[in-house]
Design an enzyme around this catalytic site. Structure first.
Site, short mmCIF file in Angstrom:
data_model
loop_
_atom_site.label_atom_id
_atom_site.label_comp_id
_atom_site.label_asym_id
_atom_site.label_seq_id
_atom_site.Cartn_x
_atom_site.Cartn_y
_atom_site.Cartn_z
N SER A 131 0.69 -1.03 -0.10
CA SER A 131 0.11 -0.09 -0.14
C SER A 131 0.91 1.37 0.03
O SER A 131 1.96 1.23 0.25
CB SER A 131 -0.77 0.06 1.20
N TYR B 106 -2.18 -0.65 10.72
CA TYR B 106 -2.44 -1.18 8.92
C TYR B 106 -0.83 -0.76 8.31
O TYR B 106 -0.56 -1.62 7.45
CB TYR B 106 -3.42 -0.24 8.42
N LYS C 107 1.88 -3.19 6.28
CA LYS C 107 1.96 -3.04 4.90
C LYS C 107 3.44 -2.54 4.49
O LYS C 107 4.10 -3.10 3.55
CB LYS C 107 1.25 -1.91 4.19
N1 LIG Z 1 -8.75 0.01 -1.62
C1 LIG Z 1 -7.79 0.81 -1.16
O1 LIG Z 1 -7.49 2.13 -1.33
C2 LIG Z 1 -6.36 0.11 -0.98
C3 LIG Z 1 -5.14 0.77 -0.80
C4 LIG Z 1 -4.10 0.18 -0.45
C5 LIG Z 1 -3.82 -1.03 -0.50
N2 LIG Z 1 -5.14 -2.01 -0.45
C6 LIG Z 1 -4.73 -3.35 -0.38
O2 LIG Z 1 -5.21 -4.27 -1.40
C7 LIG Z 1 -5.89 -5.56 -0.88
C8 LIG Z 1 -7.28 -5.27 -1.39
O3 LIG Z 1 -8.14 -4.39 -0.76
P1 LIG Z 1 -9.69 -3.91 -1.24
O4 LIG Z 1 -9.49 -2.55 -1.11
O5 LIG Z 1 -10.10 -4.56 -2.48
O6 LIG Z 1 -10.45 -4.48 0.05
P2 LIG Z 1 -11.73 -4.98 0.11
O7 LIG Z 1 -11.92 -5.23 1.70
O8 LIG Z 1 -12.68 -4.40 -0.80
O9 LIG Z 1 -11.65 -6.69 -0.28
C9 LIG Z 1 -10.75 -7.49 0.56
C10 LIG Z 1 -11.33 -9.04 0.37
O10 LIG Z 1 -10.57 -10.01 1.13
C11 LIG Z 1 -11.31 -10.66 1.77
N3 LIG Z 1 -10.72 -11.22 3.22
C12 LIG Z 1 -10.38 -10.47 4.03
N4 LIG Z 1 -9.85 -11.12 5.14
C13 LIG Z 1 -9.77 -12.21 4.59
C14 LIG Z 1 -9.19 -13.38 5.24
N5 LIG Z 1 -8.76 -13.48 6.30
N6 LIG Z 1 -8.92 -14.52 4.24
C15 LIG Z 1 -9.45 -14.51 3.10
N7 LIG Z 1 -10.09 -13.69 2.44
C16 LIG Z 1 -10.12 -12.44 3.26
C17 LIG Z 1 -12.68 -9.96 1.77
O11 LIG Z 1 -13.98 -10.81 2.27
C18 LIG Z 1 -12.60 -9.18 0.69
O12 LIG Z 1 -13.42 -10.02 -0.22
C19 LIG Z 1 -5.78 -5.17 0.54
O13 LIG Z 1 -4.62 -5.94 1.02
C20 LIG Z 1 -5.57 -3.72 1.11
O14 LIG Z 1 -4.93 -3.58 2.05
C21 LIG Z 1 -6.35 -1.46 -0.67
#
Ligand SMILES: NC(=O)c1ccc[n+]([C@@H]2O[C@H](COP(=O)([O-])OP(=O)(O)OC[C@H]3O[C@@H](n4cnc5c(N)ncnc54)[C@H](O)[C@@H]3O)[C@@H](O)[C@H]2O)c1
Length: 258
Positions: free
Chosen positions: A141, A154, A158
């Protein structure tokens, strides 16, 4: 040529779902793995409607090492091989360090850090057995490149993912296994709704104003879509990235420079 096979964790929604769909469009067989059986099935059905039999749903908690190893074993039984493992599953937690709830912090570290560790371990074990390399992609991230108030746990998780990825890249290079990461900034997903909502609550503003304040920091002038991130994963898994390992790419529209 045999189809390539990719496992994507957290693929039931958001960034993971976009990656699964993109790789299916690129002719991969995809294992749509999530803790939520309903969303994993919905994404799988959507992919199979477009590309018959290319996707299967798997349910697991990535924090549980045995479940991660079982996922790899089952996907290899189902699809015959493994080429790509995307450690995308992750959760966010917004609170001040002083007020952070210890159980939530532990659970976040278990999912984000240990889940990624088990994913690398399970995928690398399978890749070494196959003997023909492999690609591991991790979700870090912008918060894994610079810290932010209210994101202590968080952000720590990361940063850890990038350190782990660099170590894994050095260790696994002799087996032609590459390890890279994407570092998204602001991506419009359910996770982001939680981040903006909870941050607004603590700061005493509205989620809309909170979101606008971060979008105002983006040089390209808009938040990312999940597909913007899938574009970078598409590069990492391609032959164009065969000589790239141990790296992470900011996908933040120009919020941060290093
Ligand atoms: N959205 C953002 O702005 C953003 C920014 C930086 C990094 N990220 C990273 O990208 C990745 C995806 O983020 P997103 O925004 O799509 O999140 P989201 O919450 O929309 O989707 C995450 C998915 O992971 C699943 N999940 C959660 N815990 C789990 C577990 N223990 N085992 C299996 N599955 C599990 C959830 O059910 C969900 O379907 C994450 O690692 C997040 O930290 C997101």
């Amino acid at each position: 040529m045999a189809k390539k096979v990719a496992i994507i964790t957290g693929a039931g929604q958001g960034i993971g779902a976009a990656i699964a769909k993109r790789l299916a469009d690129e002719n991969y067989d995809v294992a749509v793995a999530d803790i939520d059986p309903k969303t994993a099935k919905a994404v799988t059905d959507e992919i199979n409607a477009k590309h018959p039999d290319q996707a299967r749903a798997y349910v697991l908690d990535v924090a549980d090492r045995d479940q991660v190893f079982d996922l790899v074993d089952q996907a290899v039984k189902d699809f015959g091989h493994l080429d790509v493992f995307v450690n995308n599953a992750g959760i966010a937690y917004i609170d001040s360090i002083v007020d952070s709830d210890p159980e939530t912090v532990s659970r976040l570290f278990d999912i984000n850090i240990k889940g990624t560790f088990w994913g690398i371990q399970a995928a690398a074990t399978q890749f070494k057995k196959q003997g023909d390399g492999g690609k591991i992609i991790n979700a870090s991230s912008l918060a894994g490149v610079q810290g932010s108030a209210l994101q202590g746990a968080y952000s720590a998780s990361k940063f850890a993912i990038r350190g782990l990825g660099q170590s894994a890249a050095k260790e696994l290079a002799p087996d032609n296994i590459t390890v890279n990461a994407y570092d998204p900034g602001i991506v419009l997903t359910p996770l982001r709704d939680y981040v903006d909502g909870r941050t607004a609550e603590i700061k005493g503003t509205t989620p809309e104003k909170q979101r606008q304040s971060v979008v105002d920091e983006i040089a390209l002038g808009r938040a990312a879509t999940s597909e913007d991130v899938a574009d970078v994963v598409s590069f990492f898994v391609s032959d164009n990235a065969n000589y790239v390992t141990g790296q992470s790419i900011l996908v933040d529209g120009g919020m941060s420079y290093h």
